[in-house]
Scaffold this motif. Structure first.
Motif, PDB file in Angstrom:
ATOM      1  N   GLY A  35      25.960  80.061  23.177  1.00 38.16           N
ATOM      2  CA  GLY A  35      26.711  80.244  21.940  1.00 38.16           C
ATOM      3  C   GLY A  35      28.182  80.478  22.198  1.00 38.16           C
ATOM      4  N   TYR A  36      28.484  81.269  23.209  1.00 34.59           N
ATOM      5  CA  TYR A  36      29.873  81.534  23.568  1.00 34.59           C
ATOM      6  C   TYR A  36      30.574  80.254  24.018  1.00 34.59           C
ATOM      7  N   GLU A  37      29.909  79.480  24.863  1.00 33.51           N
ATOM      8  CA  GLU A  37      30.493  78.212  25.319  1.00 33.51           C
ATOM      9  C   GLU A  37      30.681  77.240  24.161  1.00 33.51           C
ATOM     10  N   PHE A  38      29.735  77.220  23.221  1.00 32.41           N
ATOM     11  CA  PHE A  38      29.861  76.343  22.064  1.00 32.41           C
ATOM     12  C   PHE A  38      31.054  76.742  21.210  1.00 32.41           C
ATOM     13  N   LEU A  69      14.810  89.072  27.884  1.00 31.99           N
ATOM     14  CA  LEU A  69      16.217  89.443  28.012  1.00 31.99           C
ATOM     15  C   LEU A  69      17.023  88.315  28.653  1.00 31.99           C
ATOM     16  N   GLU A  70      16.462  87.673  29.666  1.00 31.64           N
ATOM     17  CA  GLU A  70      17.159  86.553  30.301  1.00 31.64           C
ATOM     18  C   GLU A  70      17.365  85.411  29.313  1.00 31.64           C
ATOM     19  N   LYS A  71      16.371  85.160  28.484  1.00 27.10           N
ATOM     20  CA  LYS A  71      16.474  84.107  27.478  1.00 27.10           C
ATOM     21  C   LYS A  71      17.550  84.458  26.444  1.00 27.10           C
ATOM     22  N   ALA A  72      17.608  85.718  26.034  1.00 25.84           N
ATOM     23  CA  ALA A  72      18.619  86.147  25.067  1.00 25.84           C
ATOM     24  C   ALA A  72      20.018  86.038  25.656  1.00 25.84           C
ATOM     25  N   VAL A  73      20.169  86.408  26.914  1.00 23.91           N
ATOM     26  CA  VAL A  73      21.476  86.298  27.569  1.00 23.91           C
ATOM     27  C   VAL A  73      21.892  84.833  27.672  1.00 23.91           C
TER      28      VAL A  73
END
Length: 128
Positions: free
Chosen positions: A29-32, A19-23
């Protein structure tokens, strides 16, 4: 209740790193997408449009609906990212060669006569 709480704790311990990796991937992705490189959105639009055209052309067969969009999107992507396309093609070519070689070996093994079968035929010929 103890077995259930222990089971829940084990499940939580296994799921937490995933879950931490997915977050983290979501944040990256959001920052990109907030600060994309120049020309990213037009490229994304062309590649997506190629996929939509592929869906439009693939009327009828379910296999066509999988193959056409993927192929057209792959062609569109390879126009914008040629070096990565060459790298992927090299790996895919090697994998395809390995799979075809394995298939050839499997078919060849099926066509060859079984040694046990030969021995039993030879014994049968001697008896007659």
């Amino acid at each position: 209740m103890e077995p259930y709480t222990a089971w829940c704790q084990d499940l939580y311990a296994k799921a937490k790193p995933k879950l931490e990796k997915a977050v983290e991937h979501g944040r990256e992705g959001y920052e990109f997408l907030q600060k994309p490189p120049a020309g990213f959105y037009p490229r994304l639009g062309v590649i997506s449009f190629a996929g939509i055209i592929g869906l439009f052309l693939a009327r009828g067969s379910k296999i066509k609906k999988l193959v056409y969009p993927a192929v057209l999107m792959g062609i569109g992507t390879s126009m914008y990212y040629p070096q990565q396309a060459v790298d992927i093609a090299k790996v895919a070519g090697t994998q395809l060669y390995d799979w075809s070689l394995q298939g050839y070996i499997a078919v060849e093994a099926l066509w060859k006569d079984n040694p046990k079968k030969k021995k039993s035929e030879e014994k049968g010929d001697k008896v007659l």
